[in-house]
Design an enzyme around this catalytic site. Structure first.
Site, PDB file in Angstrom:
ATOM      1  N   TYR A 283      74.761 -20.831 123.760  1.00  0.00           N
ATOM      2  CA  TYR A 283      73.328 -20.958 123.491  1.00  0.00           C
ATOM      3  C   TYR A 283      72.533 -21.133 124.779  1.00  0.00           C
ATOM      4  O   TYR A 283      71.473 -20.525 124.956  1.00  0.00           O
ATOM      5  CB  TYR A 283      73.030 -22.123 122.545  1.00  0.00           C
ATOM      6  CG  TYR A 283      71.551 -22.186 122.279  1.00  0.00           C
ATOM      7  CD1 TYR A 283      70.964 -21.296 121.379  1.00  0.00           C
ATOM      8  CD2 TYR A 283      70.708 -23.026 123.000  1.00  0.00           C
ATOM      9  CE1 TYR A 283      69.601 -21.271 121.190  1.00  0.00           C
ATOM     10  CE2 TYR A 283      69.349 -23.009 122.814  1.00  0.00           C
ATOM     11  CZ  TYR A 283      68.801 -22.133 121.900  1.00  0.00           C
ATOM     12  OH  TYR A 283      67.445 -22.089 121.730  1.00  0.00           O
ATOM     13  N   ASP A 286      71.388 -17.982 126.662  1.00  0.00           N
ATOM     14  CA  ASP A 286      70.164 -17.307 126.208  1.00  0.00           C
ATOM     15  C   ASP A 286      68.935 -17.848 126.923  1.00  0.00           C
ATOM     16  O   ASP A 286      68.014 -17.106 127.273  1.00  0.00           O
ATOM     17  CB  ASP A 286      69.945 -17.523 124.701  1.00  0.00           C
ATOM     18  CG  ASP A 286      71.105 -17.046 123.858  1.00  0.00           C
ATOM     19  OD1 ASP A 286      71.925 -16.275 124.369  1.00  0.00           O
ATOM     20  OD2 ASP A 286      71.170 -17.450 122.688  1.00  0.00           O
ATOM     21  N   GLN A 287      68.926 -19.173 127.115  1.00  0.00           N
ATOM     22  CA  GLN A 287      67.728 -19.836 127.631  1.00  0.00           C
ATOM     23  C   GLN A 287      67.537 -19.674 129.136  1.00  0.00           C
ATOM     24  O   GLN A 287      66.456 -19.943 129.657  1.00  0.00           O
ATOM     25  CB  GLN A 287      67.777 -21.334 127.284  1.00  0.00           C
ATOM     26  CG  GLN A 287      67.969 -21.622 125.813  1.00  0.00           C
ATOM     27  CD  GLN A 287      66.984 -20.862 124.958  1.00  0.00           C
ATOM     28  OE1 GLN A 287      65.780 -20.959 125.165  1.00  0.00           O
ATOM     29  NE2 GLN A 287      67.482 -20.089 124.009  1.00  0.00           N
ATOM     30  N   HIS A 308      72.600 -12.490 120.999  1.00  0.00           N
ATOM     31  CA  HIS A 308      71.321 -13.085 121.400  1.00  0.00           C
ATOM     32  C   HIS A 308      71.080 -12.884 122.891  1.00  0.00           C
ATOM     33  O   HIS A 308      69.980 -12.518 123.317  1.00  0.00           O
ATOM     34  CB  HIS A 308      71.328 -14.590 121.103  1.00  0.00           C
ATOM     35  CG  HIS A 308      70.651 -14.947 119.832  1.00  0.00           C
ATOM     36  ND1 HIS A 308      70.477 -16.249 119.423  1.00  0.00           N
ATOM     37  CD2 HIS A 308      70.081 -14.193 118.871  1.00  0.00           C
ATOM     38  CE1 HIS A 308      69.848 -16.267 118.262  1.00  0.00           C
ATOM     39  NE2 HIS A 308      69.600 -15.040 117.908  1.00  0.00           N
TER      40      HIS A 308
END
Length: 338
Positions: A283, A286-287, A308
């Site tokens: 995750y 992605d950021q 993603h």
């Protein structure tokens, strides 16, 4: 007049990520865009309240003109204006994720004419979005290395499906961007287990912590009892502090799912992260794409480049003059700016 960029909402996983990325970028570049097939890959396609709030928030912050900003819409036209710093408040009106709305608009405020504060009410502990503590303890320290100074505060928890939570972020304009280098995680310094409870018996948290402690050597074990009116809800988190990065993983408890099963899901996720020498979890990867692109340099390693991540990169490359390189070696993918 800048060229209109056309995006296909069915690209990649066909979810909300492409819309959030698409909203962040034109606020910065000034390029208008149109997107069709919004959330085409979802069982309930089109704009939900969370996505609509992000659209309206982006429009307010940069004085954009928008077509198609309504619930269920699968087409949107967004023509940005000038980003303005200020004090903003947005209400999702459901348990939709506060942090995903914040992550949509905050990058534009790095380029504002002054400091800003953005407050969003909605869901804070949502199974499909990062909690505020992930933003505060994992993402923002890395953003600080890049040159971004923002501080997120969780004012009130709001669990799915009731919502009612509040998250606020204070952010200042960026003077200059630095290159982020995250090639190696380094040795583990410590691991911390944490459980949040609201209107749920304490023995649930104790069983969850016991399950985590059965798999990992925990330096800290914390149980936080929240007011009953902020629930019912339960979130289990495990933070891995290494020499070069802190990562945080979480699972939101569900009705009729035992404490042991909830915690075991988290154990599995953390073990998958630790099984690879990659620095960054799925995750977080992605950021990091957008701030790294704005810096024009940098790299990180991730075990598995998610759909993603690849969708995010594809959208960023449409708006910014950068190209990413993804090179896989011995089960680790190195993501860098070419």
């Amino acid at each position: 007049m800048k060229r209109m960029i056309a995006l296909d909402g069915a690209q990649g996983e066909g979810g909300g990520q492409i819309l959030r990325s698409a909203l962040s970028l034109p606020m910065i570049t000034g390029q208008p865009f149109t997107i069709t097939g919004i959330r085409a890959g979802r069982a309930k396609p089109g704009l939900l309240r969370q996505h609509l709030t992000a659209v309206k928030a982006a429009a307010e912050i940069c004085r954009a003109t928008v077509e198609g900003a309504e619930l269920g819409s699968q087409r949107l036209v967004f023509r940005p204006g000038t980003v303005r710093g200020g004090d903003y408040r947005f209400a999702i009106g459901s348990a939709g994720s506060c942090t995903l709305v914040l992550q949509t608009v905050l990058p534009a405020l790095w380029f504002a004419d002054g400091p800003s504060r953005v407050e969003v009410s909605g869901g804070t502990d949502n199974p499909s979005a990062p909690p505020a503590d992930f933003i505060r303890r994992v993402l923002e320290p890395l953003l600080a290395r890049i040159g971004v100074h923002q501080q997120t505060t969780l004012l009130r928890h709001g669990f799915y499906p009731a919502g009612g939570g509040v998250v606020a972020t204070e952010v200042s304009p960026v003077a200059s961007f630095n290159s982020l280098q995250l090639g190696e995680r380094g040795n583990i310094v410590q691991m911390r287990g944490e459980v949040l409870l609201a209107g749920v018996p304490r023995h649930v948290a104790e069983r969850e912590i016991a399950t985590l402690a059965g798999s990992f050597s925990l330096h800290e074990q914390n149980i936080h009892n929240l007011p009953r009116d902020q629930g019912p809800g339960n979130t289990v988190s495990l933070e891995v502090e290494s020499e070069n990065i802190t990562e945080r993983f979480f699972v939101v408890g569900e009705k009729r799912v035992s404490a042991e099963v909830v915690a075991a899901q988290l154990v599995k996720e953390v073990k998958r992260y630790l099984a690879s020498p990659a620095a960054v979890g799925e995750y977080l990867a992605d950021q990091l794409v957008l701030p790294m692109a704005l810096a024009g340099a940098g790299e990180f390693t991730v075990a598995h480049p998610s759909c993603h991540l690849q969708t995010n990169i594809a959208v960023v490359e449409r708006f910014l003059p950068v190209r990413f390189s993804l090179i896989e070696t011995d089960g680790v993918t190195r993501v860098s700016i070419e």
